[in-house]
Write an enzyme that holds these catalytic residues in place. Structure first.
Site, PDB file in Angstrom:
ATOM      1  N   ASP A  18      -9.212   5.817  -0.830  1.00 19.49           N
ATOM      2  CA  ASP A  18      -8.540   6.570  -1.742  1.00 19.49           C
ATOM      3  C   ASP A  18      -9.120   6.943  -2.996  1.00 19.49           C
ATOM      4  O   ASP A  18     -10.546   7.284  -3.043  1.00 19.49           O
ATOM      5  CB  ASP A  18      -7.395   5.535  -2.282  1.00 19.49           C
ATOM      6  CG  ASP A  18      -7.806   4.418  -3.100  1.00 19.49           C
ATOM      7  OD1 ASP A  18      -8.985   4.431  -3.455  1.00 19.49           O
ATOM      8  OD2 ASP A  18      -6.802   3.816  -3.890  1.00 19.49           O
ATOM      9  N   TYR A  40      -6.535   5.857   5.066  1.00 16.40           N
ATOM     10  CA  TYR A  40      -6.720   4.922   3.955  1.00 16.40           C
ATOM     11  C   TYR A  40      -5.855   3.786   4.218  1.00 16.40           C
ATOM     12  O   TYR A  40      -6.099   2.348   4.029  1.00 16.40           O
ATOM     13  CB  TYR A  40      -6.154   5.625   2.359  1.00 16.40           C
ATOM     14  CG  TYR A  40      -6.021   4.550   1.422  1.00 16.40           C
ATOM     15  CD1 TYR A  40      -7.095   3.686   1.034  1.00 16.40           C
ATOM     16  CD2 TYR A  40      -4.657   4.008   1.215  1.00 16.40           C
ATOM     17  CE1 TYR A  40      -6.812   2.676   0.220  1.00 16.40           C
ATOM     18  CE2 TYR A  40      -4.443   3.063   0.571  1.00 16.40           C
ATOM     19  CZ  TYR A  40      -5.537   2.400  -0.208  1.00 16.40           C
ATOM     20  OH  TYR A  40      -5.320   1.573  -1.022  1.00 16.40           O
ATOM     21  N   CYS A  65     -25.908   3.577 -11.687  1.00 14.50           N
ATOM     22  CA  CYS A  65     -24.896   4.730 -11.658  1.00 14.50           C
ATOM     23  C   CYS A  65     -25.552   6.172 -12.390  1.00 14.50           C
ATOM     24  O   CYS A  65     -25.975   6.251 -13.123  1.00 14.50           O
ATOM     25  CB  CYS A  65     -23.675   4.417 -12.462  1.00 14.50           C
ATOM     26  SG  CYS A  65     -22.435   5.777 -12.787  1.00 14.50           S
ATOM     27  N   CYS A  87     -17.957   1.721 -18.776  1.00 14.99           N
ATOM     28  CA  CYS A  87     -19.441   1.581 -18.088  1.00 14.99           C
ATOM     29  C   CYS A  87     -19.885   0.273 -18.592  1.00 14.99           C
ATOM     30  O   CYS A  87     -20.621  -0.493 -17.911  1.00 14.99           O
ATOM     31  CB  CYS A  87     -20.039   2.617 -18.430  1.00 14.99           C
ATOM     32  SG  CYS A  87     -19.602   4.262 -18.064  1.00 14.99           S
ATOM     33  N   GLU A 117       0.855  -1.302  -0.097  1.00 18.83           N
ATOM     34  CA  GLU A 117       0.032  -0.071   0.021  1.00 18.83           C
ATOM     35  C   GLU A 117       0.684   1.223  -0.046  1.00 18.83           C
ATOM     36  O   GLU A 117       0.555   2.259  -0.763  1.00 18.83           O
ATOM     37  CB  GLU A 117      -1.042   0.017   1.362  1.00 18.83           C
ATOM     38  CG  GLU A 117      -2.130  -1.085   1.099  1.00 18.83           C
ATOM     39  CD  GLU A 117      -3.056  -0.788  -0.040  1.00 18.83           C
ATOM     40  OE1 GLU A 117      -3.184   0.382  -0.688  1.00 18.83           O
ATOM     41  OE2 GLU A 117      -3.662  -1.603  -0.340  1.00 18.83           O
TER      42      GLU A 117
END
Length: 353
Positions: A141, A123, A212, A203, A40
Site C-alpha cells: 500500500d 493489497y 536507508c 529516523c 483492511e
C-alpha cells in the site's frame, strides 16, 4: 522472481522492531479472515483511530459473513455512516453474498480467489492471505511504498502501476515464509508511525535507518516521488431543511455518482439569501410559515469542496416542489439519527436541528 529492488537487509531488523513495538488493534486481537478483511476495507481512506469504533460496532451488529450478506442496505449504510467512500460497504456486501453462495460463508485461503471478489485488490488480497492464513503474499500500500522507496533512495513514481507490481515482486522474493503476516504488518506499521507521510520521518527511531538511502542523502522529504494532487474544485450550495409537524424532509440521492443511494437534505446550486428562499418557495406554491438561517457548513471530498449555506424552513403541508425534492420522505428527528444514513457532508446541519 528477481526484482530490481533489493530489500533483503531490511527483513530482520524490521521484524525485530515490530515484535517490540506493534500497536494493539482490535482486529489484531482476533485476526480471523472476516476481521482482517473488514479492517483492511475500513482502513482504506480512513484513519486508524476513526476506524476502531466503527469496526467494533460493525462486528457487534454483523458478526460474520452471513450477517453481512443478509443485512438490508439501509442498515448497512447506517453502520457505515461517517466513514465515507460508501462503495466500500456495498462491495463488502456484494462479496459477502458471493462467499455465502460459493464458499459456505468463508473467505477462500487463496490469493487468486480473493482477488476475484468485489472490492478486493492486490493489497487487500495480500493482507488477508498473509495475516489471516499465513500465506506468503505481498501487501503493498502507500505506507509500504513510502518506506521502501525511501529505503532504496528510488526516484520511481509510485503512482505507476508497474512500480507497484515491481515492489510486489520484490516483497515476494524476501517475505519470510514463517511469518508473512507479521512482515507485511511491520512494513505498514513503520510507514504509519515512523516513516510518516506528512512531515519529517522519525529516523532516529527507525530500524531501517542505518541502511536507508534517503536518510543518508538527506532526501527524506523528496521521496517517494508521486504526481502533485490536482486542486479540488469548489461548489457553493444552499441546503434546504424542510420541517413540518416535527418531521424533516429527506430524499434519496441517485444510484450513481457522489454519495450514491444515500439520504440527503435537498439543495440548490449557489448561495441564496433568506428572502430569495422565501420568494422561491412562494413561486412554487409552498407556504412557508417560518424560516431561519443556520450556521454555514463545509465538507471536503477527494475532488470537490462544498461550501454550504443552510436554512430551516417550517412549511404548512408536506407537499413540496417536485423539482426540489421529487419523492420526499418525512422522518422524525430521532429517526435521522437512528435509521437513515445521512452523509457527514450534512451533519453540521443535522446537529443544528
Amino acid at each position: 522472481m528477481n526484482s530490481k529492488y533489493d530489500l533483503g537487509a531490511l527483513v530482520k531488523p524490521l521484524c525485530l522492531w515490530y515484535e517490540k513495538n506493534k500497536r494493539s488493534m482490535p482486529w489484531r486481537e482476533d485476526a480471523t479472515p472476516y476481521h482482517v478483511w473488514l479492517s483492511e476495507i475500513m482502513l482504506q481512506q480512513t484513519r486508524i483511530e476513526t476506524a476502531k469504533a466503527y469496526y467494533e460496532r460493525f462486528i457487534r451488529e454483523l458478526p460474520d459473513v452471513e450477517a453481512l450478506a443478509q443485512v438490508p442496505e439501509d442498515g448497512l449504510m447506517k453502520l457505515w455512516e461517517g466513514l465515507g467512500y460508501y462503495n466500500r460497504a456495498r462491495n463488502l456486501q456484494k462479496a459477502a453474498k458471493i462467499l455465502v453462495e460459493r464458499y459456505d460463508g468463508r473467505l477462500p485461503a487463496d490469493y487468486g480467489l480473493l482477488l476475484d471478489l468485489p472490492g478486493i485488490g492486490s493489497y487487500t488480497a495480500g493482507a488477508i492471505a498473509s495475516i489471516a492464513y499465513g500465506i506468503p503474499a505481498p501487501a503493498v500500500d502507500g505506507n509500504v511504498l513510502r518506506v521502501t522507496m525511501r529505503y532504496l533512495g528510488s526516484d520511481d513514481d509510485i503512482s505507476k502501476a508497474r512500480v507497484r507490481k515491481e515492489m510486489e515482486r520484490c516483497i515476494m522474493d524476501i517475505i519470510p515464509a514463517d511469518k508473512p503476516g507479521e512482515f507485511n504488518q511491520a512494513l505498514m506499521e513503520l510507514g504509519e508511525v515512523v516513516c510518516i507521510p506528512n512531515g519529517m520521518p522519525l529516523c532516529d527511531t527507525c530500524p531501517a535507518a542505518p541502511e536507508c538511502a534517503a536518510r543518508a542523502a538527506g532526501r527524506q522529504m523528496e521521496l517517494p516521488v508521486k504526481p502533485e494532487k490536482k486542486a479540488r474544485r469548489t461548489e457553493k450550495r444552499t441546503i434546504l431543511i424542510f420541517e413540518q409537524n416535527g418531521q424533516i424532509a429527506i430524499g434519496r440521492r441517485p444510484d450513481t455518482g457522489l454519495l450514491a443511494g444515500l439520504w440527503e437534505f435537498p439543495s440548490l446550486d449557489g448561495y441564496l439569501t433568506l428572502p430569495q428562499v422565501k420568494s422561491l418557495m412562494e413561486e412554487k406554491g409552498t407556504v412557508v410559515e417560518e424560516a431561519e438561517r443556520l450556521r454555514n457548513g463545509r465538507h471536503i471530498f477527494s475532488h470537490v469542496e462544498w461550501y454550504m449555506r443552510g436554512y430551516q424552513i417550517h412549511v404548512r403541508t408536506q407537499e413540496l416542489p417536485q423539482d426540489i425534492l421529487p419523492d420526499p420522505v418525512w422522518a422524525a428527528k430521532e429517526d435521522l439519527k437512528d435509521i437513515y444514513a445521512i452523509p457527514v457532508a450534512f451533519h453540521s446541519f443535522l446537529h443544528q436541528l
